[in-house]
Scaffold this motif. Structure first.
Motif, PDB file in Angstrom:
ATOM      1  N   PHE A 184      -5.592  -2.559   6.263  1.00 11.77           N
ATOM      2  CA  PHE A 184      -5.806  -2.552   4.818  1.00 11.77           C
ATOM      3  C   PHE A 184      -4.735  -3.373   4.110  1.00 11.77           C
ATOM      4  CE2 PHE A 184      -5.586  -0.821   0.510  1.00 11.77           C
ATOM      5  CZ  PHE A 184      -6.909  -0.946   0.123  1.00 11.77           C
ATOM      6  N   ALA A 185      -3.480  -3.212   4.521  1.00 14.51           N
ATOM      7  CA  ALA A 185      -2.387  -3.985   3.915  1.00 14.51           C
ATOM      8  C   ALA A 185      -2.596  -5.479   4.128  1.00 14.51           C
ATOM      9  CB  ALA A 185      -1.036  -3.540   4.484  1.00 14.51           C
ATOM     10  N   ALA A 186      -3.036  -5.865   5.323  1.00 13.78           N
ATOM     11  CA  ALA A 186      -3.291  -7.281   5.608  1.00 13.78           C
ATOM     12  C   ALA A 186      -4.419  -7.816   4.730  1.00 13.78           C
ATOM     13  CB  ALA A 186      -3.621  -7.472   7.086  1.00 13.78           C
ATOM     14  N   VAL A 187      -5.475  -7.041   4.581  1.00 14.41           N
ATOM     15  CA  VAL A 187      -6.606  -7.460   3.747  1.00 14.41           C
ATOM     16  C   VAL A 187      -6.169  -7.564   2.288  1.00 14.41           C
ATOM     17  CG1 VAL A 187      -8.883  -6.764   2.877  1.00 14.41           C
ATOM     18  CG2 VAL A 187      -8.376  -6.611   5.329  1.00 14.41           C
ATOM     19  N   VAL A 188      -5.418  -6.581   1.812  1.00 14.09           N
ATOM     20  CA  VAL A 188      -4.913  -6.622   0.435  1.00 14.09           C
ATOM     21  C   VAL A 188      -4.055  -7.862   0.230  1.00 14.09           C
ATOM     22  CG1 VAL A 188      -3.287  -5.509  -1.162  1.00 14.09           C
ATOM     23  CG2 VAL A 188      -5.094  -4.174  -0.084  1.00 14.09           C
ATOM     24  N   VAL A 211       0.860  -1.181   0.000  1.00 23.26           N
ATOM     25  CA  VAL A 211       0.000   0.000   0.000  1.00 23.26           C
ATOM     26  C   VAL A 211       0.903   1.239   0.000  1.00 23.26           C
ATOM     27  CG1 VAL A 211      -1.919   1.168   1.130  1.00 23.26           C
ATOM     28  CG2 VAL A 211      -1.693  -1.305   1.350  1.00 23.26           C
ATOM     29  N   PRO A 212       1.408   1.605  -1.196  1.00 26.62           N
ATOM     30  CA  PRO A 212       2.268   2.783  -1.283  1.00 26.62           C
ATOM     31  C   PRO A 212       1.546   4.040  -0.791  1.00 26.62           C
ATOM     32  CG  PRO A 212       2.238   1.564  -3.360  1.00 26.62           C
ATOM     33  CD  PRO A 212       1.188   0.967  -2.481  1.00 26.62           C
ATOM     34  N   ASP A 213       2.309   5.054  -0.431  1.00 23.91           N
ATOM     35  CA  ASP A 213       1.736   6.286   0.110  1.00 23.91           C
ATOM     36  C   ASP A 213       0.678   6.894  -0.803  1.00 23.91           C
ATOM     37  OD1 ASP A 213       3.352   6.079   2.349  1.00 23.91           O
ATOM     38  OD2 ASP A 213       4.878   7.463   1.582  1.00 23.91           O
ATOM     39  N   ARG A 214       0.938   6.905  -2.098  1.00 24.70           N
ATOM     40  CA  ARG A 214      -0.043   7.492  -3.037  1.00 24.70           C
ATOM     41  C   ARG A 214      -1.341   6.698  -3.037  1.00 24.70           C
ATOM     42  NH1 ARG A 214       2.098   8.863  -8.739  1.00 24.70           N
ATOM     43  NH2 ARG A 214       0.062   9.839  -8.828  1.00 24.70           N
ATOM     44  N   LEU A 215      -1.234   5.374  -2.925  1.00 22.20           N
ATOM     45  CA  LEU A 215      -2.440   4.550  -2.861  1.00 22.20           C
ATOM     46  C   LEU A 215      -3.166   4.802  -1.543  1.00 22.20           C
ATOM     47  CD1 LEU A 215      -4.395   2.406  -3.823  1.00 22.20           C
ATOM     48  CD2 LEU A 215      -2.777   0.658  -3.041  1.00 22.20           C
ATOM     49  N   TRP A 216      -2.439   4.842  -0.441  1.00 21.41           N
ATOM     50  CA  TRP A 216      -3.082   5.062   0.853  1.00 21.41           C
ATOM     51  C   TRP A 216      -3.808   6.405   0.884  1.00 21.41           C
ATOM     52  CZ3 TRP A 216      -5.417   2.656   4.290  1.00 21.41           C
ATOM     53  CH2 TRP A 216      -5.724   3.223   5.519  1.00 21.41           C
ATOM     54  N   ALA A 217      -3.261   7.408   0.237  1.00 21.43           N
ATOM     55  CA  ALA A 217      -3.921   8.723   0.180  1.00 21.43           C
ATOM     56  C   ALA A 217      -5.281   8.619  -0.517  1.00 21.43           C
ATOM     57  CB  ALA A 217      -3.028   9.735  -0.529  1.00 21.43           C
ATOM     58  N   MET A 242      -4.474 -18.034   7.656  1.00 25.33           N
ATOM     59  CA  MET A 242      -3.030 -18.116   7.483  1.00 25.33           C
ATOM     60  C   MET A 242      -2.377 -16.730   7.361  1.00 25.33           C
ATOM     61  SD  MET A 242      -2.562 -21.303   7.701  1.00 25.33           S
ATOM     62  CE  MET A 242      -0.892 -21.504   7.185  1.00 25.33           C
ATOM     63  N   LEU A 243      -3.111 -15.685   7.671  1.00 25.26           N
ATOM     64  CA  LEU A 243      -2.559 -14.332   7.600  1.00 25.26           C
ATOM     65  C   LEU A 243      -1.302 -14.262   8.464  1.00 25.26           C
ATOM     66  CD1 LEU A 243      -2.891 -11.340   6.706  1.00 25.26           C
ATOM     67  CD2 LEU A 243      -4.162 -11.003   8.836  1.00 25.26           C
ATOM     68  N   PRO A 244      -0.170 -13.898   7.881  1.00 23.20           N
ATOM     69  CA  PRO A 244       1.074 -13.859   8.660  1.00 23.20           C
ATOM     70  C   PRO A 244       1.008 -12.821   9.782  1.00 23.20           C
ATOM     71  CG  PRO A 244       1.539 -13.746   6.301  1.00 23.20           C
ATOM     72  CD  PRO A 244       0.062 -13.583   6.467  1.00 23.20           C
ATOM     73  N   PRO A 245       1.574 -13.138  10.926  1.00 20.66           N
ATOM     74  CA  PRO A 245       1.581 -12.198  12.047  1.00 20.66           C
ATOM     75  C   PRO A 245       2.407 -10.951  11.769  1.00 20.66           C
ATOM     76  CG  PRO A 245       2.865 -14.157  12.586  1.00 20.66           C
ATOM     77  CD  PRO A 245       2.216 -14.404  11.260  1.00 20.66           C
ATOM     78  N   THR A 246       3.188 -10.957  10.696  1.00 20.46           N
ATOM     79  CA  THR A 246       4.012  -9.815  10.310  1.00 20.46           C
ATOM     80  C   THR A 246       3.190  -8.534  10.185  1.00 20.46           C
ATOM     81  OG1 THR A 246       5.324 -11.359   9.013  1.00 20.46           O
ATOM     82  CG2 THR A 246       5.669  -9.035   8.561  1.00 20.46           C
ATOM     83  N   PHE A 247       1.937  -8.671   9.825  1.00 21.20           N
ATOM     84  CA  PHE A 247       1.092  -7.496   9.623  1.00 21.20           C
ATOM     85  C   PHE A 247       0.694  -6.818  10.932  1.00 21.20           C
ATOM     86  CE2 PHE A 247       0.637  -9.719   5.621  1.00 21.20           C
ATOM     87  CZ  PHE A 247       0.763  -8.683   4.716  1.00 21.20           C
ATOM     88  N   GLY A 248       0.787  -7.543  12.029  1.00 18.92           N
ATOM     89  CA  GLY A 248       0.407  -6.965  13.307  1.00 18.92           C
ATOM     90  C   GLY A 248      -1.093  -6.810  13.462  1.00 18.92           C
ATOM     91  N   VAL A 249      -1.846  -7.594  12.703  1.00 13.53           N
ATOM     92  CA  VAL A 249      -3.304  -7.520  12.697  1.00 13.53           C
ATOM     93  C   VAL A 249      -3.835  -8.927  12.932  1.00 13.53           C
ATOM     94  CG1 VAL A 249      -5.317  -7.010  11.244  1.00 13.53           C
ATOM     95  CG2 VAL A 249      -3.260  -5.611  11.049  1.00 13.53           C
ATOM     96  N   THR A 250      -4.803  -9.067  13.806  1.00 10.67           N
ATOM     97  CA  THR A 250      -5.374 -10.389  14.039  1.00 10.67           C
ATOM     98  C   THR A 250      -6.276 -10.779  12.874  1.00 10.67           C
ATOM     99  OG1 THR A 250      -7.336  -9.606  15.208  1.00 10.67           O
ATOM    100  CG2 THR A 250      -5.345 -10.027  16.547  1.00 10.67           C
ATOM    101  N   VAL A 251      -6.433 -12.069  12.687  1.00  8.24           N
ATOM    102  CA  VAL A 251      -7.303 -12.569  11.623  1.00  8.24           C
ATOM    103  C   VAL A 251      -8.737 -12.058  11.804  1.00  8.24           C
ATOM    104  CG1 VAL A 251      -8.316 -14.644  10.601  1.00  8.24           C
ATOM    105  CG2 VAL A 251      -5.865 -14.563  11.124  1.00  8.24           C
ATOM    106  N   PRO A 252      -9.319 -12.153  13.028  1.00  6.14           N
ATOM    107  CA  PRO A 252     -10.689 -11.647  13.171  1.00  6.14           C
ATOM    108  C   PRO A 252     -10.813 -10.153  12.839  1.00  6.14           C
ATOM    109  CG  PRO A 252     -10.128 -13.031  15.048  1.00  6.14           C
ATOM    110  CD  PRO A 252      -8.857 -12.821  14.256  1.00  6.14           C
ATOM    111  N   THR A 253      -9.824  -9.361  13.223  1.00 10.18           N
ATOM    112  CA  THR A 253      -9.876  -7.924  12.920  1.00 10.18           C
ATOM    113  C   THR A 253      -9.816  -7.696  11.416  1.00 10.18           C
ATOM    114  OG1 THR A 253      -8.897  -7.275  15.025  1.00 10.18           O
ATOM    115  CG2 THR A 253      -8.687  -5.712  13.214  1.00 10.18           C
TER     116      THR A 253
END
Length: 118
Positions: free
Chosen positions: A43-47, A10-16, A58-69
């Motif tokens: 958003f990055a985790a969902v993408v 999610v590059p900065d321009r996309l996040w904007a 199987m969402l990697p914990p690297t994202f810092g986001v729980t699967v339910p969230t």
């Protein structure tokens, strides 16, 4: 979260473009839970899930986001029509701007997957 991974997905321009399209986060009525999670990280985790074919569980914990969230937010965004709006916004930005090609591909893939999964 790994900032390099988030910036790549999610590059900065996309996040904007993304941030204004997402419904405002609201705490759930039942209370409890944890503090709100960084929306860009979610958003990055969902993408990642939508574009990689990775199962939610199987969402990697690297994202810092729980699967339910991540899944809950994906459902909220899908019900709110965020993916279609975002696709239109990025498509307009993509025209004549090749630097937005990656963002367009990400959003196109995510939108297609969101329509299938929702």
């Amino acid at each position: 979260m790994n900032e390099a991974l988030a910036t790549r997905l999610v590059p900065d321009r996309l996040w904007a473009l993304v941030e204004p399209q997402l419904p405002e986060f609201r705490l759930r009525r039942q209370g409890g839970g944890t503090a709100p999670t960084d929306e860009r990280a979610v958003f990055a985790a969902v993408v990642f899930v939508l574009t990689s074919g990775c199962p939610w569980r199987m969402l990697p914990p690297t994202f810092g986001v729980t699967v339910p969230t991540a899944h809950r937010r994906f459902m909220v965004w899908s019900r709110a029509g965020s993916w279609r709006r975002l696709h239109r916004v990025v498509a307009v930005q993509h025209r004549g701007d090749e630097t937005m090609a990656w963002a367009y591909e990400i959003v196109t893939a995510a939108t297609r997957r969101a329509e299938i999964r929702h």
